[in-house]
Motif scaffolding. Sequence first.
Motif, PDB file in Angstrom:
ATOM      1  N   SER A 245       3.017  11.777  10.606  1.00 51.03           N
ATOM      2  CA  SER A 245       3.694  11.313   9.378  1.00 51.03           C
ATOM      3  C   SER A 245       4.608  10.144   9.743  1.00 51.03           C
ATOM      4  N   ASP A 246       4.385   8.991   9.099  1.00 48.65           N
ATOM      5  CA  ASP A 246       5.230   7.825   9.414  1.00 48.65           C
ATOM      6  C   ASP A 246       6.701   8.112   9.126  1.00 48.65           C
ATOM      7  N   ARG A 247       6.955   8.930   8.088  1.00 49.12           N
ATOM      8  CA  ARG A 247       8.353   9.238   7.733  1.00 49.12           C
ATOM      9  C   ARG A 247       9.021   9.973   8.906  1.00 49.12           C
ATOM     10  N   ILE A 248       8.296  10.933   9.485  1.00 49.38           N
ATOM     11  CA  ILE A 248       8.869  11.703  10.602  1.00 49.38           C
ATOM     12  C   ILE A 248       8.946  10.841  11.862  1.00 49.38           C
TER      13      ILE A 248
ATOM     14  N   CYS B  82       1.764   5.260  12.521  1.00 49.16           N
ATOM     15  CA  CYS B  82       0.468   5.936  12.622  1.00 49.16           C
ATOM     16  C   CYS B  82      -0.643   4.895  12.774  1.00 49.16           C
TER      17      CYS B  82
ATOM     18  N   GLU C   3      -0.086  15.780   6.635  1.00 51.03           N
ATOM     19  CA  GLU C   3      -0.445  14.423   7.098  1.00 51.03           C
ATOM     20  C   GLU C   3      -0.735  14.437   8.602  1.00 51.03           C
ATOM     21  N   THR C   4       0.043  15.229   9.352  1.00 54.11           N
ATOM     22  CA  THR C   4      -0.178  15.313  10.800  1.00 54.11           C
ATOM     23  C   THR C   4      -1.556  15.896  11.101  1.00 54.11           C
TER      24      THR C   4
ATOM     25  N   GLU D  16      10.815  18.177   8.298  1.00 55.84           N
ATOM     26  CA  GLU D  16       9.342  18.093   8.193  1.00 55.84           C
ATOM     27  C   GLU D  16       8.877  18.961   7.023  1.00 55.84           C
ATOM     28  N   THR D  17       8.286  18.325   6.012  1.00 59.90           N
ATOM     29  CA  THR D  17       7.832  19.063   4.827  1.00 59.90           C
ATOM     30  C   THR D  17       6.397  19.530   5.019  1.00 59.90           C
TER      31      THR D  17
ATOM     32  N   SER E 153       4.057  13.149  15.826  1.00 58.54           N
ATOM     33  CA  SER E 153       3.851  13.490  14.421  1.00 58.54           C
ATOM     34  C   SER E 153       2.832  12.524  13.817  1.00 58.54           C
TER      35      SER E 153
ATOM     36  N   ASP F 290       4.362  16.451   5.183  1.00 57.85           N
ATOM     37  CA  ASP F 290       4.376  15.781   6.499  1.00 57.85           C
ATOM     38  C   ASP F 290       3.424  16.497   7.450  1.00 57.85           C
TER      39      ASP F 290
END
Length: 473
Positions: free
Chosen positions: A302-305, A315, A352-353, A345-346, A300, A349
Motif C-alpha cells: 500500500s503506497d499510503r503505508i 509500489c 492492496e498488499t 493499516e486498514t 507493504s 491497505d
Amino acid sequence: MPHKISENTTVYIKTLGCKVNTFDSSALANQFTREGYTLVDAPETANISVINSCSVTANADKEARYLARRFKRQNAETFIVVTGCYAQTHSENLVTELDIDFIVPNEAKHRLVELVKVHPRRSPAQPWLEGTENPKLPQGITPVKNNRQKHFKSSVTIFDHADTQDKTRAFLKIQDGCNGFCTYCLIPLARGASRSVPRSDVLHEVKRLVAEGIPEIVLTGIHIGDYGADFLQDKNNSSQASSSPNSLESLLREIKLICQNRTRLRISSLEPNEASDELLHIMANNPMIFAPHLHLPLQSGSDRILKLMARKYSCDDYYERVLATRKFLGDPNIGADVITGFPGETELDFAETLEFIARCDLNYLHVFPYSKRPSTVAARLPEHLSPHIINQRRQKLTQVSSERKKNYWRKYIGKEMPVIWERKLDASGYMTGLTANYLTVKVRPLTKAILPHGTLISIKGFLNDDALLGVEA
Ligand code: SF4
C-alpha cells in the motif's frame, strides 16, 4: 588488575538475530582465540559467556535477558557479557540486571575482546548513581535508556575471517549500520551510521574463501546497497552513483573476477531501489557465479503505508524493479520481507498488499508482525492494531508465502540442477542442499556416501512442504 588469560580461560558465544550478528560472533570467536582463550559450546563450562543480542522485536530483547539469567543459573561463576543491538539500544536498562556483568554496545563491539581482557571481573563496590559512568559499561560509553540515543557515527565495524566451519557457505559481512530511518525500525540507532568494510579487506577475504574451496559466499550487511557511500562521502560529501568506483556494483565486478566459476556468490538482501540495472547486468552476464535469487524487502503493498514507513520507493517503483530483475535474470527466485499490522493499516491497505504481492508474482515472503520499537517514529503513530488482527494478517501472509513458494518450486520438477550441500546425511539418509535459485533439495546418495558440491540432481517432486526430492542425474 586484568584477569590472567590461559588456554584454560574458556569463552562461550551465543548469537541472536541476523546473519550480520552471526558474522560478528564468528569475528569475536576468532579474536578470542587469537588472544589465547578457548571456545566452548555451552555456558556451563565457560568462564566468560557472551550474548550477542538482537533488538529487532520486543521478544528479542526479552530473550537476551532470559538467557543471561539462565546462563548464570547454569554456571554462577560465568562472567556474562551482553553485546549487540540490545546492548546498544538499552544499555541503561541492562545495567540493573544483576546477572549481567558487562555490557558492550555495538559502538564498541570491535573492542570487546580487549575490553573483556582488562575488565577487573569484580562488581563495583559502590552502587551506581544514574548519570555517572557505569562500571558495567566501557569507559566513555553513555548508558542508553529505551533507545533514546544519537545516531552514532563510526568508521569501523568488527571484521575478521568468515566462519567456514561447515565448509559450505560463508557469510561475508561487507557493510554495517544504516542511514535509512524507516519509521518502524531501530536498526540505524542500534548499529549506527552506514559504513563499509574496506574494499581491500573484502577482496582479501574473498580470495581466502575461494582458495579454501568454499562453494558459496553470501554477501551480507545491514544495507549493502549503501556499500561504498561512506568512502565517497568522506572524500567530497556528494551522493554516490552506481557507476562510482566505490559502489557495490564495482565491488561485485572485482569479486566475480576472483570467484571465476569456482565459487557461487549470493546477495543476501537488497533494498529494491538499489537493485540497479547495472547490478542486474553484472549478475546476468555471470550466471555461473551469481545465484539467480534476490531478496527485495517490500514491507507493504500500500503506497499510503509505504509513506508512513518512510520507505524510499512506491509500489510502482518496486514493481518496475521486479520486472527489471526478471528481464535480466530470466526466472530468478524473488523473495520479500513484509510487515503486517503497521499502525493505521486498514483492511483495504492489507488487501492492496495481498493484491500487490500477486501482481509482482513474488516467490516467497518473510513475514514480520509489527513490533513497537522504542524511540521510533512509528511507535508514536496513532491507531496501533490489536495483537489479534496483527496475528491474523501474519497467518494469512504466511499461508500466501507457502503457496507462492510451492508454485515457484513446482516449475523445477523434472529439471536437473547442480546442488551445493548444506547438511551431510541426516538420520533418514538424506543429504540436504540448495540450488542456485534457492530451492531446498533432499537426496539419498546412491553412488557415493557423500556427494560432492555441485552434483547434478534431477528434481522429482515435493518430499514435504520444505524440501524437494531429488535423485542423482
Ligand atoms: S533500510 Fe530501513 S528497515 Fe532496513 S535497516 Fe535501514 S532503517 Fe531498518
